[in-house]
Write a protein that holds these residues in place. Structure first.
Motif, short mmCIF file in Angstrom:
data_model
loop_
_atom_site.label_atom_id
_atom_site.label_comp_id
_atom_site.label_asym_id
_atom_site.label_seq_id
_atom_site.Cartn_x
_atom_site.Cartn_y
_atom_site.Cartn_z
N GLU A 102 -7.81 -36.69 45.40
CA GLU A 102 -7.33 -37.18 44.04
C GLU A 102 -9.53 -37.20 43.63
OE1 GLU A 102 -6.84 -40.17 40.75
OE2 GLU A 102 -5.63 -40.05 42.37
N TYR A 103 -10.06 -37.99 44.28
CA TYR A 103 -11.45 -38.52 44.46
C TYR A 103 -12.28 -37.27 44.14
CZ TYR A 103 -16.27 -39.69 46.28
OH TYR A 103 -17.21 -39.76 46.27
N TRP A 105 -11.22 -33.85 43.98
CA TRP A 105 -10.86 -33.03 43.42
C TRP A 105 -11.95 -33.50 41.46
CZ3 TRP A 105 -6.47 -29.31 42.57
CH2 TRP A 105 -6.47 -28.48 41.13
N ASP A 106 -11.80 -35.34 41.60
CA ASP A 106 -12.06 -35.29 40.45
C ASP A 106 -13.82 -35.45 40.58
OD1 ASP A 106 -12.68 -36.90 37.79
OD2 ASP A 106 -13.34 -38.16 39.00
N GLU A 109 -14.68 -31.54 40.43
CA GLU A 109 -14.26 -30.51 38.57
C GLU A 109 -14.81 -31.43 37.85
OE1 GLU A 109 -10.25 -29.13 37.02
OE2 GLU A 109 -10.22 -31.05 37.14
N GLN A 110 -15.27 -32.75 37.86
CA GLN A 110 -15.80 -33.34 36.74
C GLN A 110 -16.85 -33.53 36.50
OE1 GLN A 110 -14.08 -34.38 33.93
NE2 GLN A 110 -12.20 -33.26 34.52
N LYS A 121 -2.97 -29.46 44.13
CA LYS A 121 -2.54 -30.41 44.88
C LYS A 121 -1.15 -29.70 45.86
CE LYS A 121 -5.35 -32.74 41.38
NZ LYS A 121 -5.21 -33.62 40.60
N ARG A 376 -17.99 -46.38 40.66
CA ARG A 376 -18.86 -45.54 40.01
C ARG A 376 -19.92 -45.92 39.07
NH1 ARG A 376 -14.75 -40.75 38.35
NH2 ARG A 376 -13.76 -40.43 39.76
#
Length: 378
Positions: A102-103, A105-106, A109-110, A121, A376
């Protein structure tokens, strides 16, 4: 020409919103363009990087590192490097459905604006992990992971329409998407890893026939061609691929374009290397950027070498990939240093028309945020 990493202030955040919005292909874009500039596929790792080690870890002892960072690694190093240089980048990869996946991917992408629409996934599959320890200008890595389920690889499907694709060739194997992409007009840029079989036979790289450019290092090029020098190896490789680029380590890089008969050689930039992880990926990303922008061969080599040199002054793979803000800061810095070789400065004068004027006041060296999972910066 030289630039030193030196001691600097604490890290500051540097996400996409802080990066210069430079589009190196702006003058070439048309409404009929493919949706992506570059496509690539491969395994993604979670990289955990330890820095500030005085020496290699010793068996039976505990070593404390003065720094640590985490970032997506593996093929994500290349994807991040391309995206930070302003190319519209699409990545197809399998991601675990754990927190690490998840980390990653984020972050891609973000954080980097990379398209993951062709990625998947995978339920019940954990992310691959690499721990990298940087010391004395080198690094030692330990990795763990499992192959994703075969049906996941199949579901990744074919490559989307893109101007270019970056492929890592595997000795003795074919990747069907490469031929498919080349058939649809995608320009293929390829590198290669160490041939564990020891064969070093170009016939064992069947996908090379679909490639526009091949970018091995000097040792790989000489082993594959049997040439006595890296430069001779580059010329020999053009019998198999239109454009051969051979990296020469501290000596820079040498390229031969069979189609035009052009050759180019650019010396390396002398820097204080903190961590070489991902430098090869950054070099390829810089060369792809210059090629798609139709720059002269020597400018492409110089830009690729510069981006790689900037990357080794920070630690990590994707963490260290420079964007246009870092490139601008370096250019302004070297122009202000007395005693620089005028010929060396002229070699990089092409940067002047690319760098946003607002970047002139940025400090050198710039520091990227060091993301840690679960924490973050605002």
């Amino acid at each position: 020409m030289s630039a030193s990493n030196g001691k600097g202030p604490a890290p500051v955040t540097a996400g996409p919103e802080c990066q210069a919005q430079v589009d190196p292909l702006a003058q070439l874009r048309t409404p009929d363009d493919p949706p992506w500039d570059v496509y690539l596929t491969g395994p993604v790792f979670l990289d955990i990087i330890f820095t500030g080690l005085d020496s290699a870890p010793v068996r039976g002892t505990e070593s404390w590192a003065r720094g640590m960072g985490s970032s997506p690694g593996g093929v994500a190093n290349m994807a991040t490097a391309l995206a930070r240089l302003g190319l519209r980048t699409s990545l197809a990869a399998a991601f675990g459905d754990d927190h690490y996946g998840e980390y990653c991917w984020d972050a891609l992408e973000q954080g980097e604006g990379i398209d993951l629409s062709t990625s998947r996934k995978v339920p019940g599959w954990h992310s691959s992990v690499t721990v990298s320890m940087a010391y004395e200008g080198e690094r030692t890595m330990v990795s763990h992971g499992h192959e994703p389920p075969p049906e996941t690889l199949f579901s990744l499907g074919g490559a989307p329409r893109a101007r270019a694709a970056v492929a890592s060739l595997t000795p003795g194997g074919r990747a069907p998407w490469i031929a498919q992409a080349a058939h649809h007009g995608t320009r293929i840029f390829a590198d290669v890893g160490w041939d564990e079989t020891g064969a070093w036979d170009l016939a064992g790289l069947p996908d090379l026939e679909h490639c526009e450019a091949f970018l091995p290092n000097a040792e790989e090029a000489m082993r594959y061609t049997g040439a006595a020098s890296a430069r001779a190896a580059a010329h020999a490789l053009t019998e198999h691929v239109p454009l051969a680029v051979v990296t020469l380590g501290a000596e820079g890089a040498y390229a031969v374009d069979r189609r035009t008969g052009e050759t180019a050689e650019v010396p390396a930039i002398a820097v204080e290397a903190l961590d070489p992880t991902g430098a090869g990926d950054v070099f390829v990303a810089g060369f792809v950027t210059g090629t798609l922008a139709d720059w002269p061969l020597a400018d492409r080599l110089a830009f690729a070498g510069l981006t790689a040199a900037l990357s080794v002054q920070e630690f990590g793979g994707s963490l260290s990939a420079p964007g246009w803000a870092e490139i601008a800061a370096w250019w302004r810095r070297v122009q202000s240093v007395e005693g620089q070789d005028p010929a060396a400065l002229r070699r990089y004068a092409f940067l002047e028309r690319l760098i946003p004027q607002g970047e002139a006041a940025r400090p050198w060296p710039r520091r990227r945020a060091v993301p840690t999972i679960g924490f973050r910066s605002a």
